[in-house]
Motif scaffolding. Structure first.
Motif, PDB file in Angstrom:
ATOM      1  N   LEU A 166       0.854  -1.186   0.000  1.00  0.00           N
ATOM      2  CA  LEU A 166       0.000   0.000   0.000  1.00  0.00           C
ATOM      3  C   LEU A 166       0.890   1.237   0.000  1.00  0.00           C
ATOM      4  O   LEU A 166       1.920   1.254   0.682  1.00  0.00           O
ATOM      5  CB  LEU A 166      -0.870  -0.012   1.268  1.00  0.00           C
ATOM      6  N   CYS A 167       0.499   2.249  -0.767  1.00  0.00           N
ATOM      7  CA  CYS A 167       1.300   3.486  -0.802  1.00  0.00           C
ATOM      8  C   CYS A 167       0.390   4.681  -0.639  1.00  0.00           C
ATOM      9  O   CYS A 167      -0.679   4.748  -1.273  1.00  0.00           O
ATOM     10  CB  CYS A 167       1.936   3.696  -2.175  1.00  0.00           C
ATOM     11  N   GLN A 168       0.851   5.631   0.143  1.00  0.00           N
ATOM     12  CA  GLN A 168       0.179   6.925   0.156  1.00  0.00           C
ATOM     13  C   GLN A 168       0.735   7.737  -1.011  1.00  0.00           C
ATOM     14  O   GLN A 168       1.939   7.672  -1.301  1.00  0.00           O
ATOM     15  CB  GLN A 168       0.442   7.631   1.480  1.00  0.00           C
ATOM     16  N   VAL A 169      -0.147   8.456  -1.671  1.00  0.00           N
ATOM     17  CA  VAL A 169       0.258   9.221  -2.850  1.00  0.00           C
ATOM     18  C   VAL A 169       0.205  10.706  -2.494  1.00  0.00           C
ATOM     19  O   VAL A 169      -0.807  11.168  -1.972  1.00  0.00           O
ATOM     20  CB  VAL A 169      -0.714   8.950  -4.030  1.00  0.00           C
ATOM     21  N   GLU A 170       1.297  11.413  -2.755  1.00  0.00           N
ATOM     22  CA  GLU A 170       1.331  12.841  -2.379  1.00  0.00           C
ATOM     23  C   GLU A 170       1.498  13.723  -3.615  1.00  0.00           C
ATOM     24  O   GLU A 170       2.294  13.394  -4.506  1.00  0.00           O
ATOM     25  CB  GLU A 170       2.507  13.097  -1.428  1.00  0.00           C
ATOM     26  N   GLY A 171       0.764  14.800  -3.668  1.00  0.00           N
ATOM     27  CA  GLY A 171       0.971  15.783  -4.730  1.00  0.00           C
ATOM     28  C   GLY A 171       0.294  15.445  -6.046  1.00  0.00           C
ATOM     29  O   GLY A 171       0.317  16.220  -6.990  1.00  0.00           O
TER      30      GLY A 171
END
Ligand SMILES: Cc1ncc(COP(=O)(O)O)c(C=O)c1O
Length: 364
Positions: free
Chosen positions: A309-314
């Motif tokens: 799982l990855c948090q996506v930023e921007g």
């Protein structure tokens, strides 16, 4: 004049409609990319598929016109020996999914309470709605660990009958500690530990062997992930023995197909080969995690499962999913509280991972 009469049970009408997943061929024609070039990293499937021995045996099976054994005796015997538990404690289902529903069917009266700890696997909430349970939601913390005081309080206040926990959890791949397990299993409710992804973790942390010590503990397993049999639908549970006759009464007699049972038997007879595929997936998980940490706008979570799982930023996670999709790379996006800026990537082959990383570099 026609009288408008609804034929449908109110709780079914109230259920959220199922979000259909496009079949591979439909997706392929929609994207204009041939199926063999699609990189499917959206459903935690095994990129290696079934063992060649399984495919060979199914291709020449002469039993497909005969109904299956309602008690799945061949695979239960093998599983009992493998886990060193009694055959009379095992029930086999059309995937762990069927067992989640069956457990609720034999345990839940309408209005009974079930604790759910989202973000987690969606079938616990789905089957609770189907079986008219009242869902008590105790959300996980920001790092996806359990809110144990919240669970304990909900048990005291709401007297729930059931608690489902995926360990490792889907979608983050984290695991509960032994101390948390001890606290949970000593609560006055039925605890279902869903070990769908346990083969990709430190297996010492499985609680399957604990079932013989607790009359309120169930452990679920599946052949979908480690064995590559998701399309055949076969999973099993290890239960306190008094559950088994009840489950056998409630289940459809021919729930596990001839092909699924045979495939599971052959996989168990060729375990060393299956282990090699598991080892490759674990190795690729490490490589993918490393590569994802290099992408400045992604925050991957360490995982004990066959996904990250990855948090996506921007950039919007949904848009990221769409951009990868156009290139034939399918990943999972969740339009849910706490997850709308996250993506989940299943672990693929070396080649698939390299293509994904290149595509991410092209985006960022
Ligand atoms: C935690 C968990 N349990 C069970 C399942 C379903 O397993 P099966 O294919 O055996 O129904 C999944 C599938 O994604 C899952 O994530």
């Amino acid at each position: 004049m026609t009288n408008k009469l609804s034929y449908f049970r109110p709780h079914i009408q109230d259920m959220q409609p199922y979000e259909p997943i496009l079949p591979f061929d439909v997706l392929s024609s929609e994207l204009g990319i041939p199926p063999e070039r699609l990189i499917k990293l959206d459903a935690n499937e095994n990129p290696y598929g079934p063992l060649p021995e399984v495919k060979a045996a199914l291709a020449i099976s002469d039993a497909l016109h005969i109904y299956p054994d309602p008690e799945s005796r061949r695979i239960r015997k093998i599983l009992a020996e493998h886990h060193q538990v009694r055959e009379s404690s095992i029930v086999v289902g059309a995937g762990a999914d069927e067992l989640i529903d069956l457990i609720m069917r034999i345990v839940i009266e309408p209005g009974d309470r079930v604790i759910n700890c989202p973000p987690t696997f969606g079938m616990y909430a789905f089957d609770s709605a189907l079986n008219q349970a009242e869902l008590i939601t105790i959300s996980r913390q920001a790092d996806f660990s359990l809110d144990l005081p919240g669970i304990i309080q909900a048990v005291e206040e709401n007297k729930p009958r059931l608690l489902f926990l995926a360990n490792p959890n889907n979608p983050d791949g984290g695991m509960i500690s032994n101390r948390e397990f001890r606290q949970l299993v000593n609560l006055p409710l039925l605890l279902v530990m869903d070990e769908a992804y346990i083969h990709f973790s430190d297996r010492e942390r499985s609680v399957l062997k604990e079932v013989e010590s607790y009359n309120n503990l169930i452990v679920l397993r599946t052949f979908s992930k480690w064995a590559g049999l998701a399309g055949l639908r076969i999973g099993y549970g290890v239960f306190p023995e008094e559950f088994v006759p009840m489950l056998m009464r409630a289940k459809q007699p021919y729930n596990v197909s001839v092909a699924a049972e045979q495939a599971a038997v052959i996989t168990m007879q060729n375990l060393a080969k299956a282990e090699k595929n598991i080892a490759k997936i674990i190795k690729h998980r490490g490589q993918l995690y490393e590569a994802l940490t290099q992408v400045t706008w992604l925050r991957p979570y360490p995982s004990q499962a066959n996904f990250i799982l990855c948090q996506v930023e921007g950039i919007s996670a949904f848009e990221l999913k769409q951009r990868l999709r156009k290139q034939g790379i399918l990943i999972r996006y969740f339009d849910k509280p706490g997850l709308s800026d996250h993506i989940r990537i299943s672990i693929g082959t070396q080649e698939q991972i390299e293509k994904l990383i290149n595509a991410l570099k092209g985006i960022g």
